[in-house]
Design a protein around this motif. Structure first.
Motif, PDB file in Angstrom:
ATOM      1  N   PRO A  97       0.857  -0.951  -0.174  1.00 56.73           N
ATOM      2  CA  PRO A  97      -0.077  -0.019  -0.194  1.00 56.73           C
ATOM      3  C   PRO A  97       0.883   0.803   0.045  1.00 56.73           C
ATOM      4  O   PRO A  97       2.137   1.281   0.952  1.00 56.73           O
ATOM      5  CB  PRO A  97      -0.665  -0.698   1.342  1.00 56.73           C
ATOM      6  CG  PRO A  97      -0.110  -1.144   1.929  1.00 56.73           C
ATOM      7  CD  PRO A  97       0.714  -2.162   1.403  1.00 56.73           C
ATOM      8  N   ARG A  98       0.423   2.317  -0.725  1.00 55.76           N
ATOM      9  CA  ARG A  98       1.469   3.976  -0.674  1.00 55.76           C
ATOM     10  C   ARG A  98       1.220   4.439   0.583  1.00 55.76           C
ATOM     11  O   ARG A  98       2.312   4.487   1.303  1.00 55.76           O
ATOM     12  CB  ARG A  98       0.409   4.808  -1.147  1.00 55.76           C
ATOM     13  CG  ARG A  98       0.441   4.527  -2.408  1.00 55.76           C
ATOM     14  CD  ARG A  98      -0.384   5.804  -3.818  1.00 55.76           C
ATOM     15  NE  ARG A  98       0.011   5.473  -4.726  1.00 55.76           N
ATOM     16  CZ  ARG A  98       0.689   6.030  -6.001  1.00 55.76           C
ATOM     17  NH1 ARG A  98       1.247   7.169  -5.296  1.00 55.76           N
ATOM     18  NH2 ARG A  98       0.255   5.672  -7.102  1.00 55.76           N
ATOM     19  N   GLY A 104       1.788   2.014   3.583  1.00 56.90           N
ATOM     20  CA  GLY A 104       1.408   1.064   4.640  1.00 56.90           C
ATOM     21  C   GLY A 104       2.764   1.203   5.046  1.00 56.90           C
ATOM     22  O   GLY A 104       3.578   2.123   5.286  1.00 56.90           O
ATOM     23  N   GLY A 116      -0.737  -5.288   4.707  1.00 54.36           N
ATOM     24  CA  GLY A 116      -1.185  -5.032   3.415  1.00 54.36           C
ATOM     25  C   GLY A 116      -0.267  -5.715   2.605  1.00 54.36           C
ATOM     26  O   GLY A 116      -0.498  -5.797   1.553  1.00 54.36           O
ATOM     27  N   ASP A 158      -4.508   2.134  -4.908  1.00 52.89           N
ATOM     28  CA  ASP A 158      -4.011   2.571  -3.781  1.00 52.89           C
ATOM     29  C   ASP A 158      -2.884   1.893  -3.414  1.00 52.89           C
ATOM     30  O   ASP A 158      -2.291   1.924  -2.588  1.00 52.89           O
ATOM     31  CB  ASP A 158      -4.407   3.116  -2.844  1.00 52.89           C
ATOM     32  CG  ASP A 158      -3.590   4.551  -2.270  1.00 52.89           C
ATOM     33  OD1 ASP A 158      -3.326   5.350  -3.089  1.00 52.89           O
ATOM     34  OD2 ASP A 158      -4.227   5.261  -1.175  1.00 52.89           O
ATOM     35  N   VAL A 159      -1.600   0.655  -5.010  1.00 50.04           N
ATOM     36  CA  VAL A 159      -1.002   0.147  -4.300  1.00 50.04           C
ATOM     37  C   VAL A 159       0.617   0.284  -4.874  1.00 50.04           C
ATOM     38  O   VAL A 159       0.322   1.266  -6.439  1.00 50.04           O
ATOM     39  CB  VAL A 159      -1.183  -1.627  -4.726  1.00 50.04           C
ATOM     40  CG1 VAL A 159      -1.823  -1.861  -3.551  1.00 50.04           C
ATOM     41  CG2 VAL A 159      -1.204  -1.435  -6.197  1.00 50.04           C
TER      42      VAL A 159
END
Length: 279
Positions: free
Chosen positions: A136-137, A139, A144, A161-162
């Motif tokens: 994840p951006r 994270g 995640g 959004d990763v």
């Protein structure tokens, strides 16, 4: 009138169950030492916005992944910026403080970073390896994170959004710890499967230049930054992340002399930040 001693609101989630680390031990140590120079109170990150105006500065330390309290953190940031609250680290950071999108920017600019993409159309920019990392951006602490095969990367549904990176078969990870853009010490994990089993590391001049490049790129004058890197198969270092929000410091690994030197440097830095405000 200002109090005789500067005041600090020290933000920490003492109960956060970090993997392989004890946040509370590090923050108990740091606050015990900082009290020699500052009047200090400790609060949970959810209480920082309500309490911060009563102090000369706010020190954000082991406050846990922002992902767990995103709305409250955004409120804290907005109010602190609007009201001119001195926050340590400065809230202008371009690294993890702003999410992991900087990995895309650094990749595009040709920095020595693990290649990173965020859309299927850019898959050709990644090397052909057996496994890829999807994260994840926003994270943190591996929340995640997922490992996938290359055939899955062509599916647009994977993206959102990763970020996607190749899984690097590195020799070891090494971290460089900075205060106000100046390197203080370095630690490394000689066993790739034990990220937090750290040992002192003596960086070469090339290592120092590598780490300094990212700190100089970042937009922070006051604060603590940790540059995490891995030693790639070709022997070069690649950036893993630029932690400029609340980097864990692994102070328990340092010698007493090195710990004392680090605390002294942080104390001087905080006096400079607060002195700017109180003068």
């Amino acid at each position: 009138m200002p109090s005789a001693r500067p005041t600090i609101l020290y933000v920490s989630d003492l109960a956060y169950p970090a993997k392989g680390r004890r946040y509370c031990d590090e923050d108990i140590f740091l606050t015990s030492r900082l009290r020699a120079d500052f009047d200090l109170a400790v609060c949970h990150p959810l209480d920082a916005a309500a309490l911060m105006h009563a102090f000369d500065a706010v020190v954000v330390r082991n406050s846990g992944p922002v992902l767990n309290y995103q709305a409250s953190y955004e409120e804290f940031r907005e109010r602190a910026v609007a009201d001119g609250v001195r926050v340590y680290n400065q809230l202008s950071g371009r690294g993890d403080m702003a999410g992991k999108g900087y990995l895309l920017e650094l990749t595009a600019a040709g920095y020595p970073v693990i290649p990173t993409i965020d859309r299927a159309a850019d898959l050709g920019r990644l090397p052909d390896v057996g496994t890829y990392v999807v994260k994840p951006r926003r994270g943190a602490d591996s929340i995640g994170l997922e490992f996938v095969a290359r055939d899955r990367l062509a599916d647009p549904a994977l993206y959102g959004d990763v970020l996607v990176q190749p899984r690097v078969d590195f020799a070891y990870e090494v971290s460089f710890y900075f205060v106000d853009r100046t390197l203080q010490y370095a630690l490394y994990a000689p066993r790739p499967d034990e990220r937090w089993a750290l040992e002192p590391y003596e960086p070469t001049e090339r290592d120092r230049e590598f780490a300094q490049r990212f700190v100089d790129w970042n937009d922070i004058e006051y604060g603590i930054q940790r540059v995490d890197a891995c030693r790639a198969p070709d022997g070069e270092l690649l950036l893993v992340e630029l932690e400029d929000l609340n980097p864990y410091l692994s102070l328990d690994v340092l010698s007493p002399i090195a710990r004392d030197a680090f605390v002294a440097r942080v104390t001087t830095s905080l006096h400079g930040l607060i002195g700017d405000k109180r003068s």
